[in-house]
Scaffold this motif. Structure first.
Motif, PDB file in Angstrom:
ATOM      1  N   LEU A   2       0.826  -1.202   0.000  1.00 37.41           N
ATOM      2  CA  LEU A   2       0.000   0.000   0.000  1.00 37.41           C
ATOM      3  C   LEU A   2       0.858   1.249   0.000  1.00 37.41           C
ATOM      4  CD1 LEU A   2      -2.750   1.345   0.158  1.00 37.41           C
ATOM      5  CD2 LEU A   2      -2.662   1.107   2.654  1.00 37.41           C
ATOM      6  N   GLU A   3       1.928   1.235   0.795  1.00 36.11           N
ATOM      7  CA  GLU A   3       2.818   2.392   0.834  1.00 36.11           C
ATOM      8  C   GLU A   3       3.448   2.639  -0.535  1.00 36.11           C
ATOM      9  OE1 GLU A   3       3.393   4.631   3.258  1.00 36.11           O
ATOM     10  OE2 GLU A   3       1.727   3.635   4.256  1.00 36.11           O
ATOM     11  N   GLY A   4       3.762   1.550  -1.246  1.00 34.02           N
ATOM     12  CA  GLY A   4       4.307   1.700  -2.590  1.00 34.02           C
ATOM     13  C   GLY A   4       3.304   2.325  -3.541  1.00 34.02           C
ATOM     14  N   PHE A   5       2.043   1.892  -3.448  1.00 35.77           N
ATOM     15  CA  PHE A   5       1.018   2.470  -4.303  1.00 35.77           C
ATOM     16  C   PHE A   5       0.778   3.942  -3.963  1.00 35.77           C
ATOM     17  CE2 PHE A   5      -0.366  -1.972  -5.148  1.00 35.77           C
ATOM     18  CZ  PHE A   5      -0.371  -1.893  -6.532  1.00 35.77           C
ATOM     19  N   LYS A   6       0.901   4.287  -2.683  1.00 37.46           N
ATOM     20  CA  LYS A   6       0.776   5.696  -2.298  1.00 37.46           C
ATOM     21  C   LYS A   6       1.868   6.530  -2.958  1.00 37.46           C
ATOM     22  CE  LYS A   6      -1.441   5.108   2.226  1.00 37.46           C
ATOM     23  NZ  LYS A   6      -1.263   5.267   3.702  1.00 37.46           N
ATOM     24  N   ARG A  23       8.234  14.955   3.513  1.00 39.00           N
ATOM     25  CA  ARG A  23       7.156  14.536   4.410  1.00 39.00           C
ATOM     26  C   ARG A  23       7.410  13.134   4.949  1.00 39.00           C
ATOM     27  NH1 ARG A  23       1.284  15.018   2.187  1.00 39.00           N
ATOM     28  NH2 ARG A  23       1.004  14.158   4.277  1.00 39.00           N
ATOM     29  N   LYS A  24       8.007  12.291   4.111  1.00 40.44           N
ATOM     30  CA  LYS A  24       8.294  10.921   4.522  1.00 40.44           C
ATOM     31  C   LYS A  24       9.680  10.785   5.150  1.00 40.44           C
ATOM     32  CE  LYS A  24       5.412   8.930   0.851  1.00 40.44           C
ATOM     33  NZ  LYS A  24       4.488   8.193   1.746  1.00 40.44           N
ATOM     34  N   ILE A  63      19.200  16.385 -14.491  1.00 42.20           N
ATOM     35  CA  ILE A  63      18.937  16.603 -13.067  1.00 42.20           C
ATOM     36  C   ILE A  63      17.538  16.129 -12.697  1.00 42.20           C
ATOM     37  CG2 ILE A  63      18.618  18.361 -11.278  1.00 42.20           C
ATOM     38  CD1 ILE A  63      20.847  19.959 -12.613  1.00 42.20           C
ATOM     39  N   TYR A  64      16.513  16.695 -13.388  1.00 42.31           N
ATOM     40  CA  TYR A  64      15.162  16.366 -12.939  1.00 42.31           C
ATOM     41  C   TYR A  64      14.705  14.976 -13.380  1.00 42.31           C
ATOM     42  CZ  TYR A  64      13.414  18.383 -17.436  1.00 42.31           C
ATOM     43  OH  TYR A  64      13.170  18.691 -18.760  1.00 42.31           O
ATOM     44  N   GLU A  65      15.188  14.477 -14.513  1.00 46.04           N
ATOM     45  CA  GLU A  65      14.804  13.120 -14.915  1.00 46.04           C
ATOM     46  C   GLU A  65      15.441  12.075 -14.003  1.00 46.04           C
ATOM     47  OE1 GLU A  65      15.473  12.407 -19.039  1.00 46.04           O
ATOM     48  OE2 GLU A  65      14.083  13.978 -19.702  1.00 46.04           O
ATOM     49  N   GLU A  66      16.685  12.293 -13.599  1.00 46.41           N
ATOM     50  CA  GLU A  66      17.323  11.362 -12.665  1.00 46.41           C
ATOM     51  C   GLU A  66      16.697  11.457 -11.284  1.00 46.41           C
ATOM     52  OE1 GLU A  66      19.457   8.905 -13.455  1.00 46.41           O
ATOM     53  OE2 GLU A  66      18.935   9.624 -15.453  1.00 46.41           O
ATOM     54  N   ALA A  67      16.373  12.671 -10.857  1.00 50.24           N
ATOM     55  CA  ALA A  67      15.725  12.840  -9.554  1.00 50.24           C
ATOM     56  C   ALA A  67      14.408  12.073  -9.495  1.00 50.24           C
ATOM     57  CB  ALA A  67      15.498  14.324  -9.264  1.00 50.24           C
ATOM     58  N   PHE A  68      13.641  12.137 -10.594  1.00 48.70           N
ATOM     59  CA  PHE A  68      12.328  11.502 -10.592  1.00 48.70           C
ATOM     60  C   PHE A  68      12.407   9.999 -10.845  1.00 48.70           C
ATOM     61  CE2 PHE A  68       8.133  10.560 -12.572  1.00 48.70           C
ATOM     62  CZ  PHE A  68       7.330  10.919 -11.496  1.00 48.70           C
ATOM     63  N   ALA A  69      13.029   9.608 -11.962  1.00 46.59           N
ATOM     64  CA  ALA A  69      13.030   8.197 -12.357  1.00 46.59           C
ATOM     65  C   ALA A  69      13.907   7.339 -11.453  1.00 46.59           C
ATOM     66  CB  ALA A  69      13.474   8.057 -13.808  1.00 46.59           C
ATOM     67  N   ARG A  70      15.094   7.826 -11.112  1.00 41.32           N
ATOM     68  CA  ARG A  70      15.994   7.032 -10.278  1.00 41.32           C
ATOM     69  C   ARG A  70      15.758   7.284  -8.798  1.00 41.32           C
ATOM     70  NH1 ARG A  70      16.186   5.688 -15.026  1.00 41.32           N
ATOM     71  NH2 ARG A  70      17.083   7.681 -15.639  1.00 41.32           N
ATOM     72  N   GLY A  71      15.777   8.551  -8.374  1.00 40.66           N
ATOM     73  CA  GLY A  71      15.642   8.831  -6.958  1.00 40.66           C
ATOM     74  C   GLY A  71      14.253   8.547  -6.423  1.00 40.66           C
ATOM     75  N   PHE A  72      13.264   9.263  -6.961  1.00 42.29           N
ATOM     76  CA  PHE A  72      11.908   9.172  -6.423  1.00 42.29           C
ATOM     77  C   PHE A  72      11.274   7.808  -6.676  1.00 42.29           C
ATOM     78  CE2 PHE A  72       7.298   9.897  -6.682  1.00 42.29           C
ATOM     79  CZ  PHE A  72       7.075  10.487  -5.439  1.00 42.29           C
ATOM     80  N   VAL A  73      11.332   7.333  -7.934  1.00 46.14           N
ATOM     81  CA  VAL A  73      10.636   6.083  -8.269  1.00 46.14           C
ATOM     82  C   VAL A  73      11.439   4.861  -7.824  1.00 46.14           C
ATOM     83  CG1 VAL A  73       9.628   4.705 -10.121  1.00 46.14           C
ATOM     84  CG2 VAL A  73       9.474   7.199 -10.213  1.00 46.14           C
ATOM     85  N   LEU A  74      12.680   4.724  -8.317  1.00 48.96           N
ATOM     86  CA  LEU A  74      13.471   3.549  -7.978  1.00 48.96           C
ATOM     87  C   LEU A  74      13.841   3.524  -6.496  1.00 48.96           C
ATOM     88  CD1 LEU A  74      15.066   1.011  -8.646  1.00 48.96           C
ATOM     89  CD2 LEU A  74      16.936   2.456  -9.469  1.00 48.96           C
ATOM     90  N   GLY A  75      14.450   4.606  -6.023  1.00 52.68           N
ATOM     91  CA  GLY A  75      14.832   4.661  -4.617  1.00 52.68           C
ATOM     92  C   GLY A  75      13.644   4.655  -3.678  1.00 52.68           C
ATOM     93  N   GLY A  76      12.543   5.259  -4.137  1.00 52.08           N
ATOM     94  CA  GLY A  76      11.354   5.311  -3.285  1.00 52.08           C
ATOM     95  C   GLY A  76      10.610   3.991  -3.202  1.00 52.08           C
ATOM     96  N   LEU A  77      10.507   3.269  -4.324  1.00 48.91           N
ATOM     97  CA  LEU A  77       9.735   2.025  -4.342  1.00 48.91           C
ATOM     98  C   LEU A  77      10.516   0.816  -3.823  1.00 48.91           C
ATOM     99  CD1 LEU A  77       7.756   2.157  -7.721  1.00 48.91           C
ATOM    100  CD2 LEU A  77       6.866   2.441  -5.406  1.00 48.91           C
ATOM    101  N   LYS A  78      11.830   0.855  -3.939  1.00 46.64           N
ATOM    102  CA  LYS A  78      12.646  -0.311  -3.583  1.00 46.64           C
ATOM    103  C   LYS A  78      12.374  -0.844  -2.178  1.00 46.64           C
ATOM    104  CE  LYS A  78      17.529  -1.610  -3.197  1.00 46.64           C
ATOM    105  NZ  LYS A  78      17.692  -1.346  -1.759  1.00 46.64           N
TER     106      LYS A  78
END
Length: 250
Positions: free
Chosen positions: A21-25, A88-89, A165-180
């Motif tokens: 659920l946290e991943g879907f959030k 926030r997280k 900068i922003y594509e790496e922040a989103f695709a690698r940092g936010f999505v990959l690092g966030g979902l892992k």
């Protein structure tokens, strides 16, 4: 026998979180960030129409507004808002850069070589199969963007500096690092690679850019920073932009 409130609170705190659920959030937050990106693009389109309300070809000012709007949309939707969500997280560390090290340089060069190897192998395969329509196309092949010096400079800054900068922040940092931590390594890689591929909105780029996203993800995780991945992305865009510039002006 009754338990004290402190014991009940402790037991409640120990309940395992619903990681799926946290991943879907997090995915939901990502969609909202992308929606903000789209809104800025729509506003940019309205501004360009206001500047060039004659209905003729877009002027230099309109083209400049278009390029600046593209960069602003990416920086807001794929860098600023994701960092606010992660703040926030309390996980802002997954979108960080550092002063480049020799290790970062080696991983960046290795990642860049791997990306081009995949790209050329893919082009060779689709060409041999007679599927030229599936060859990757440049996202900046609009020759109007290369008519005015000011627009070319702004476009170069957007492609070479802002996008890595922003594509790496989103695709690698936010999505990959966030979902892992929530979904595990493989699902996080699949989603982040798909996101990175979709960002370029080109049918021929879907497969090679998805693989490139995996390569950049490996670089990101191995170096524990966005620095090396952004450096590889920077090198790729420098080469691509230079080739497009040569083609348009040569």
């Amino acid at each position: 026998m009754t338990q004290h409130p402190e014991v009940n609170d402790a037991l409640h705190d120990e309940q395992p979180e619903d990681r799926g659920l946290e991943g879907f959030k997090l995915v939901g937050w990502g969609l909202l960030c992308t929606l903000a990106w789209l809104v800025v693009l729509l506003v940019t389109g309205l501004i360009v129409r206001m500047i060039d309300d004659s209905g003729e070809a877009i002027s230099e000012t309109g083209l400049l507004a278009f390029v600046i709007g593209q960069g602003t949309a990416g920086l807001i939707g794929w860098l600023v808002l994701p960092r606010l969500v992660l703040r926030r997280k309390q996980r802002t560390e997954i979108i960080t850069w550092r002063r480049p090290t020799s290790t970062d340089a080696r991983w960046a060069v290795g990642g860049l070589i791997a990306i081009y190897a995949v790209l050329y192998a893919y082009i060779a395969i689709v060409s041999a199969a007679g599927l030229e329509s599936l060859e990757p196309q440049s996202t900046i092949d609009d020759d109007r963007l290369f008519v005015h010096t000011s627009v070319m400079v702004a476009l170069g800054i957007l492609v070479i500096v802002c996008a890595p900068i922003y594509e790496e922040a989103f695709a690698r940092g936010f999505v990959l690092g966030g979902l892992k931590p929530y979904w595990g390594m493989i699902p996080a890689f699949v989603v982040s690679a798909a996101v990175f591929s979709a960002l370029h909105a080109d049918l021929g780029s879907l497969i090679p850019f998805a693989i490139a996203g995996v390569i950049l993800g490996i670089v990101y995780l191995r170096t524990e920073s966005l620095t090396a991945a952004s450096m590889a992305h920077f090198g790729f865009n420098v080469i691509g932009f230079s080739a497009t510039l040569y083609q348009q002006l040569g």
